[in-house]
Scaffold this motif. Structure first.
Motif, PDB file in Angstrom:
ATOM      1  N   SER A 112      -6.613 -42.818 -14.383  1.00 35.34           N
ATOM      2  CA  SER A 112      -5.335 -42.142 -14.823  1.00 35.34           C
ATOM      3  C   SER A 112      -4.724 -42.344 -16.407  1.00 35.34           C
ATOM      4  N   ARG A 113      -4.428 -41.548 -17.118  1.00 33.97           N
ATOM      5  CA  ARG A 113      -3.819 -41.611 -18.365  1.00 33.97           C
ATOM      6  C   ARG A 113      -2.119 -41.853 -18.013  1.00 33.97           C
ATOM      7  N   HIS A 114      -1.666 -42.808 -18.661  1.00 30.95           N
ATOM      8  CA  HIS A 114      -0.262 -43.034 -18.440  1.00 30.95           C
ATOM      9  C   HIS A 114       0.344 -42.567 -19.663  1.00 30.95           C
ATOM     10  N   ASN A 134      -6.650 -35.056  -6.374  1.00 29.40           N
ATOM     11  CA  ASN A 134      -6.223 -36.027  -5.871  1.00 29.40           C
ATOM     12  C   ASN A 134      -7.353 -36.688  -4.965  1.00 29.40           C
ATOM     13  N   TYR A 151      -4.861 -45.671 -11.126  1.00 25.45           N
ATOM     14  CA  TYR A 151      -3.525 -45.575 -10.442  1.00 25.45           C
ATOM     15  C   TYR A 151      -3.838 -44.466  -9.191  1.00 25.45           C
ATOM     16  N   ASP A 152      -3.420 -44.717  -8.130  1.00 21.51           N
ATOM     17  CA  ASP A 152      -3.455 -43.938  -6.822  1.00 21.51           C
ATOM     18  C   ASP A 152      -4.751 -43.524  -6.767  1.00 21.51           C
ATOM     19  N   GLU A 195      -4.574 -46.139 -20.170  1.00 19.45           N
ATOM     20  CA  GLU A 195      -5.375 -45.540 -19.077  1.00 19.45           C
ATOM     21  C   GLU A 195      -5.823 -46.774 -18.006  1.00 19.45           C
ATOM     22  N   SER A 250       1.952 -40.265 -15.364  1.00 15.82           N
ATOM     23  CA  SER A 250       0.597 -40.559 -14.989  1.00 15.82           C
ATOM     24  C   SER A 250      -0.126 -39.621 -14.443  1.00 15.82           C
ATOM     25  N   VAL A 251      -1.325 -39.258 -15.044  1.00 12.82           N
ATOM     26  CA  VAL A 251      -1.971 -38.078 -14.791  1.00 12.82           C
ATOM     27  C   VAL A 251      -3.574 -38.404 -14.611  1.00 12.82           C
ATOM     28  N   SER A 252      -4.088 -37.931 -13.564  1.00 12.29           N
ATOM     29  CA  SER A 252      -5.718 -38.307 -13.556  1.00 12.29           C
ATOM     30  C   SER A 252      -6.300 -37.483 -14.537  1.00 12.29           C
ATOM     31  N   ILE A 253      -7.088 -38.255 -15.263  1.00 12.44           N
ATOM     32  CA  ILE A 253      -7.812 -38.015 -16.340  1.00 12.44           C
ATOM     33  C   ILE A 253      -8.746 -36.760 -16.051  1.00 12.44           C
ATOM     34  N   ASN A 291      -7.413 -34.225 -14.348  1.00 12.64           N
ATOM     35  CA  ASN A 291      -6.709 -33.167 -14.224  1.00 12.64           C
ATOM     36  C   ASN A 291      -6.250 -32.425 -15.498  1.00 12.64           C
TER      37      ASN A 291
END
Length: 179
Positions: A174-176, A50, A169-170, A166, A144-147, A149
């Protein structure tokens, strides 16, 4: 509670009940869960991917938003406990979110580091997705995930999500995923 009959989500305001899996119980959040959620969401280990981790006031505000979502919609991010246990080990659920002009259910999960490596995110995620398919089948679910992570990318794929797009995001690329 606001009930508008033309709102397809309003009719589900009282539907969520505890979900039990082989090892877990997911139940609605309560005010008494605030400290556990703040602890989980401010732990540096749970925020290693994060770029802008929440401090205590921001995590508490996030929790207040989650409680408000529960009050308005009757579902949200449930607390996760081991079956028969009393300690909140994490959260896993869905909340309404606008994504590029479309209402979607945002799958969110976060667990205490002591619960990592046990497959709880997948187990809880599958239970939540089954609930969504049964109760809100017309609303797409997005994760939605940070690439960066990699563990969460694997969880999303194990949950049956497919890559959607992709973008930032935040504060992170990120990969959605969509399901």
């Amino acid at each position: 509670m606001r009930v508008i009959l033309s709102d397809p989500l309003a009719s589900f305001a009282d539907v969520f009940t505890d979900i039990e899996t082989d090892r877990l119980r997911l139940r609605p959040l309560h005010e008494a869960d605030r400290q556990a959620m703040v602890d989980i969401h401010t732990d540096p280990r749970t925020n290693r991917f994060n770029p802008d981790p929440p401090d205590v006031p921001r995590a508490s505000a996030m929790f207040s938003d989650w409680l408000a979502h529960w009050a308005e919609h009757g579902f949200g991010y449930p607390a996760v406990l081991e079956r028969g246990g009393t300690e909140v080990i994490g959260m896993c659920g869905v909340r309404l979110r606008d994504f590029h002009g479309e209402k979607v259910l945002n799958l969110g999960y976060r667990f205490r580091p002591s619960a990592w490596g046990k497959g709880y995110a997948v187990e809880a995620g599958l239970a939540v997705l089954a609930w969504c398919a049964r109760e809100l089948p017309s609303v797409p679910v997005l994760a939605s995930v940070s690439i960066a992570n990699k563990p969460s990318l694997r969880v999303a794929e194990r949950l049956g999500f497919t890559e959607y797009t992709e973008e930032m995001y935040d504060g992170a690329m990120s990969r959605h995923y969509r399901r």
